[in-house]
Design a protein around this motif. Structure first.
Motif, PDB file in Angstrom:
ATOM      1  N   TYR A  76       0.814  -1.210   0.000  1.00  0.00           N
ATOM      2  CA  TYR A  76       0.000   0.000   0.000  1.00  0.00           C
ATOM      3  C   TYR A  76       0.850   1.264   0.000  1.00  0.00           C
ATOM      4  CZ  TYR A  76      -4.136  -2.823   1.025  1.00  0.00           C
ATOM      5  OH  TYR A  76      -5.145  -3.740   0.952  1.00  0.00           O
ATOM      6  N   GLY A  79       1.328   2.439  -3.473  1.00  0.00           N
ATOM      7  CA  GLY A  79       0.108   2.455  -4.274  1.00  0.00           C
ATOM      8  C   GLY A  79      -0.096   1.234  -5.146  1.00  0.00           C
ATOM      9  N   SER A  82      -3.573  -0.325  -4.326  1.00  0.00           N
ATOM     10  CA  SER A  82      -4.643   0.546  -4.819  1.00  0.00           C
ATOM     11  C   SER A  82      -4.745   0.475  -6.332  1.00  0.00           C
ATOM     12  CB  SER A  82      -4.393   1.986  -4.378  1.00  0.00           C
ATOM     13  OG  SER A  82      -4.345   2.076  -2.975  1.00  0.00           O
ATOM     14  N   SER A  85      -6.616  -2.660  -7.225  1.00  0.00           N
ATOM     15  CA  SER A  85      -8.060  -2.456  -7.036  1.00  0.00           C
ATOM     16  C   SER A  85      -8.654  -1.641  -8.176  1.00  0.00           C
ATOM     17  CB  SER A  85      -8.315  -1.757  -5.701  1.00  0.00           C
ATOM     18  OG  SER A  85      -7.849  -2.542  -4.620  1.00  0.00           O
ATOM     19  N   ASN A 138      -0.857   6.634  -4.095  1.00  0.00           N
ATOM     20  CA  ASN A 138      -1.877   5.805  -3.455  1.00  0.00           C
ATOM     21  C   ASN A 138      -3.152   6.593  -3.207  1.00  0.00           C
ATOM     22  OD1 ASN A 138      -2.782   3.365  -2.027  1.00  0.00           O
ATOM     23  ND2 ASN A 138      -2.572   4.602  -0.179  1.00  0.00           N
ATOM     24  N   THR A 139      -3.006   7.827  -2.738  1.00  0.00           N
ATOM     25  CA  THR A 139      -4.181   8.672  -2.485  1.00  0.00           C
ATOM     26  C   THR A 139      -4.936   8.969  -3.773  1.00  0.00           C
ATOM     27  OG1 THR A 139      -3.021   9.686  -0.615  1.00  0.00           O
ATOM     28  CG2 THR A 139      -4.951  10.842  -1.483  1.00  0.00           C
ATOM     29  N   ILE A 142      -6.783   5.782  -4.939  1.00  0.00           N
ATOM     30  CA  ILE A 142      -7.949   5.492  -4.100  1.00  0.00           C
ATOM     31  C   ILE A 142      -9.115   6.408  -4.469  1.00  0.00           C
ATOM     32  CG2 ILE A 142      -8.844   5.640  -1.747  1.00  0.00           C
ATOM     33  CD1 ILE A 142      -6.222   4.577  -0.748  1.00  0.00           C
ATOM     34  N   SER A 143      -8.822   7.681  -4.736  1.00  0.00           N
ATOM     35  CA  SER A 143      -9.896   8.613  -5.117  1.00  0.00           C
ATOM     36  C   SER A 143     -10.545   8.189  -6.434  1.00  0.00           C
ATOM     37  CB  SER A 143      -9.339  10.030  -5.229  1.00  0.00           C
ATOM     38  OG  SER A 143      -8.360  10.106  -6.258  1.00  0.00           O
TER      39      SER A 143
END
Length: 202
Positions: A76, A79, A82, A85, A138-139, A142-143
Motif C-alpha cells: 500500500y 500504491g 490501490s 483495485s 496511493n491517495t 484510491i480517489s
C-alpha cells in the motif's frame, strides 16, 4: 542476540502449530469425525491456499521493507495495492468481470513503472522520497477507485468487494498447484535478489 532468540522462538511456535494441526486432522480422519473425500478434495486445498497467500503477502512486505528501509512499508505504501483495485474496477466498468485478475496485475505493474519513471526524472530515489511519492500516488488511485465505485450498481459493487477482500470458496487443487509454482518462483527470486534489495536500501 535478542533478534536471534525471537526468531528461534517464533520458528518453534510455527512448527508446533503446524504439527498440532496435522495431528488433529489425522486424528479426526481416523476416528471418523471428518469425511475423508470432503477433506482431501475441498478443505485441504483451501487451507493450503490460505497459508500460501499469507506467505506471499509476507514476502511482499519484506521486499518493500528492505527496499524502503521502513519497517511499516507494505504494497500500500507505493500504491501497488490501490492500483490493483483500480484495475479490477475498470474491468467491471468495461463489462469484463472475468478479467479482473489481468486488469489488477496490469494496473499494479503500470503504477510501479510510472512511480519509478517519476522518481528517475526528478532523481527521488531516497527511501523517504519514494514513500512520499507512493503515498501521493496511493491517495490519487484510491480517489479514482471511489469515484468509479459510485458509478457501479449494487451487484457490481458487491462483486468488486468480494474480489478485493478475497475468498477461498472456489479453490481447487489445480489453482492451488498453479499458485504454489508461482509462489516458489517468487521465493527463488527473492532469495537470488536478496543482496540487490539490501543494496537498494542503503
Amino acid at each position: 542476540m535478542a533478534k536471534r532468540l525471537w526468531f528461534k522462538r517464533d520458528k518453534w511456535v510455527a512448527t508446533t502449530l503446524m504439527v498440532g494441526a496435522g495431528f488433529a486432522i489425522m486424528t479426526a480422519l481416523v476416528y471418523g469425525q471428518i469425511d475423508a473425500p470432503v477433506m482431501w478434495m475441498y478443505r485441504l486445498p483451501r487451507v493450503l491456499m490460505a497459508f500460501g497467500a499469507g506467505a506471499v503477502l509476507a514476502g511482499a512486505g519484506v521486499v518493500f521493507q528492505a527496499t524502503l528501509s521502513n519497517e511499516l512499508a507494505s504494497p500500500y505504501t507505493l500504491g501497488v495495492s490501490s492500483a490493483a483495485s483500480l484495475g479490477a474496477v475498470i474491468m467491471i466498468v468495461m463489462g469484463l468481470p472475468n478479467y479482473q485478475v489481468m486488469g489488477a496485475i496490469t494496473a499494479a505493474i503500470l503504477s510501479t513503472l510510472v512511480l519509478m519513471q517519476i522518481a528517475s526524472r526528478w532523481r527521488m530515489f531516497e527511501p523517504g522520497q519514494l514513500v512520499l511519492l507512493g503515498t501521493a500516488q496511493n491517495t490519487a488511485l484510491i480517489s479514482i477507485v471511489l469515484f468509479l465505485q459510485f458509478q457501479l450498481d449494487r451487484a457490481d459493487v458487491l462483486q468488486w468487494m468480494h474480489w478485493v477482500v478475497g475468498s477461498i470458496q472456489n479453490i481447487s487443487w489445480v489453482s492451488t498447484v498453479i499458485f504454489a509454482v508461482l509462489a516458489l518462483l517468487l521465493a527463488a527470486l527473492f532469495v537470488v535478489k536478496g543482496r540487490t534489495f539490501a543494496w537498494m536500501s542503503m
